[in-house]
Each structure stands twice: as C-alpha cells, then as structure tokens.
Design a protein around this motif. Sequence first.
Motif, short mmCIF file in Angstrom:
data_model
loop_
_atom_site.label_atom_id
_atom_site.label_comp_id
_atom_site.label_asym_id
_atom_site.label_seq_id
_atom_site.Cartn_x
_atom_site.Cartn_y
_atom_site.Cartn_z
N ALA A 170 0.83 -1.21 0.00
CA ALA A 170 0.00 0.00 0.00
C ALA A 170 0.87 1.26 0.00
O ALA A 170 0.56 2.24 -0.69
CB ALA A 170 -0.94 -0.01 1.20
N LYS A 171 1.96 1.25 0.75
CA LYS A 171 2.87 2.40 0.75
C LYS A 171 3.55 2.56 -0.61
O LYS A 171 3.71 3.68 -1.11
CB LYS A 171 3.93 2.24 1.83
CG LYS A 171 3.47 2.61 3.22
CD LYS A 171 3.05 4.06 3.34
CE LYS A 171 4.21 5.01 3.11
NZ LYS A 171 3.76 6.44 3.24
N ALA A 172 3.95 1.44 -1.22
CA ALA A 172 4.61 1.50 -2.52
C ALA A 172 3.70 2.08 -3.59
O ALA A 172 4.17 2.70 -4.55
CB ALA A 172 5.08 0.10 -2.93
N ILE A 173 2.39 1.89 -3.42
CA ILE A 173 1.41 2.42 -4.39
C ILE A 173 1.15 3.90 -4.14
O ILE A 173 0.60 4.59 -5.00
CB ILE A 173 0.13 1.57 -4.32
CG1 ILE A 173 0.41 0.16 -4.88
CG2 ILE A 173 -1.04 2.20 -5.08
CD1 ILE A 173 -0.71 -0.83 -4.70
N GLY A 174 1.57 4.41 -2.99
CA GLY A 174 1.44 5.83 -2.73
C GLY A 174 0.27 6.23 -1.88
O GLY A 174 -0.29 7.33 -2.05
N THR A 175 -0.12 5.39 -0.93
CA THR A 175 -1.25 5.69 -0.05
C THR A 175 -0.75 6.07 1.34
O THR A 175 0.41 5.85 1.70
CB THR A 175 -2.19 4.49 0.07
OG1 THR A 175 -1.52 3.42 0.75
CG2 THR A 175 -2.66 4.02 -1.31
#
Length: 325
Positions: A170-175
């Motif tokens: 989720a962090k890698a996707i930018g959230t």
Amino acid sequence: MKAIVFTKYGSSDVLQLKEVEKPSPKENEVLVKIDASSANPLDWRLMRAKPFLARLANGLLKPKNTRLGADIAGRVEEVGSNVTQFKIGDEVFGEKFETGLGGFAEYVSVPENALAMKPSNLSFKAAAAVPLAALTALQGLRNEGEIKSGQKVLINGASGGVGTFAVQIAKAIGTEVTGVCSTRNLYMVRSIGADHVIDYTKQDFTRNGKQYDLIFDAVGNHSVSDLERALKQNGNCAVAGFTNMARLFEISWKGGRVSRTGSKKIGMMKTIHTNKEDLLFLKELLEAEKIIPVIDRYYSLNETDKAITYLETKRARGKVIITVA
C-alpha cells in the motif's frame, strides 16, 4: 526424498516426516530442489480441517491430499519438455497453492507459470516468505480494494504474514497507511512504513470516528456494521481472514447486501490466483527494496510441527520459515 505428510486430521502431532517418492515434472512443470518454504494459516486449517468446510474439499474422514506447504524457493533440478522460461540451476520462487501444495519437502514439481526467478537481493529463506502472503495482500488491495495512490488505507492485522506485505505494498502504491496491531508490534509496523499505528488493545479503529477509503482486513474479527462505519462514502473493504464461520457467513451475506444497496463495498476477497505477472511485480518491488519480508522464526523441516504450533498461537510477527536444504 523426505517430506511432511499427514494421514489424519488433528493437531500438529499428526505431521510426520517420511520418505516419499521424488516427483517427476510433467511437460509444463519444473522440478525444484527446495531450499526453504514458509508456513501459512492455510496449513494449520487444512491440518485440523477447520473450518469443517475444508473436509468437503479434502476428505470428510481423512485427508485426500496429505501434503502441506504452499510457498517454495530453491533451484531448478529438472524441466518438463514444454518448459521454455527456466533451465537447470535457475534460482526460483513461487507457490503451489492451486496445484496441490507439497512445499514441506525436499523436492516439488511446480507449473512453469507459478514460478519466477528469485529476487537477486534475497536469500532463499527470505524469498520463501513471499508468495502466498504477498499475493494475498496484492490481489486483495488491488482486485477487491481497488487501491489508488493518495487514498487513506487501513490494514487490520498489520503485523502478520499477510499484513506486513499489505502495509508495504500500500505504501509503494502511494497511499497513507494506518496499521492495526498489538502493543508489542507497534514499532515494527511503523518500521515497515505505516504512517499511523493503532493499538487494538487500547482503541477500536471502527469506533474512533476516523474513516478510510480502503480497509484491508487480514483478521476478519469485526462485524459488517463496524467495518461500514469505518469506511468513507464509496469506500471499499476487502476481508482476507475470518475468526469463525459465523463471521465468514456474515461478511459474505451481509457484506454483499451492503455492497449492492449502498455506496460502500464490503466482502471477502476471492481466492488468490497464482500468475507469473504478479510474481514478477512483487519481484520488482523486492529488488527495489520497496517491500522487505518480515521473518519471525526459522524451523528445520523436521521441526515443521513446532512451526505450525507456533503459527497457531497467532502471535507470529511476519512469516515463519521452514528450512529444507
């Protein structure tokens, strides 16, 4: 070769290390000499036949499939006649969830499309932690959760095998990620990228007044009405775990009704589908160090019973690894 087998349902005492026939790869399969595997809740649920519905698939009185272990990492020992993407000696990782398990063994035959080259920066043991848990997190967030950059995302069960990957993906996707875990795991969940953490022993995320665009629930311990309250309008909740059959049926039935009649979507995620594209996507994230496997403990193949017993305590931080080679 040596492999873990179970010929009756029960506690980890039913697991036996036995000599079994070494498999031969079919035309579209690769024979892998396993270096490491990892344990998943799937293993103890099949071992105990819990929920009881598991017996419908694997035998009412005794298991038809006597093998466990979905995740594998190792070297290619032999290739089938139609295999084009791998050669003998290649270092690979993948999983056997859809094709009969068997990762708790010295060798296993795996369909070519269920494998990818091992990330170059990972050991076999670290690579074995990835497939089933990370695919569950990825497909739940993307397919059911419809995750988008900029969203506020909550991960329930953020310190477990699936949850630790969900936080990082989720962090890698930018959230903006909030992780829910126990007191002892707050620091670890922050360390893998969570922007915010909630200690479930002190605060109920469904009753603190905050709402999220996406909830990924790796535990399944909240009612549909609780989850609905914590979702923003047009929000999605993908549930990947369940604590009992009543909760499973509630999420499936009542969650479906909420999804059909309102702006919010709540439901159990579909069974994961193994595919090379997702494995390669995860490989890229791993090699870029955007996700890092969190490993709690290591056990040898002949200690698989101890590994499963520990996993059943539901206290594991990240993954539990079975070393074979």
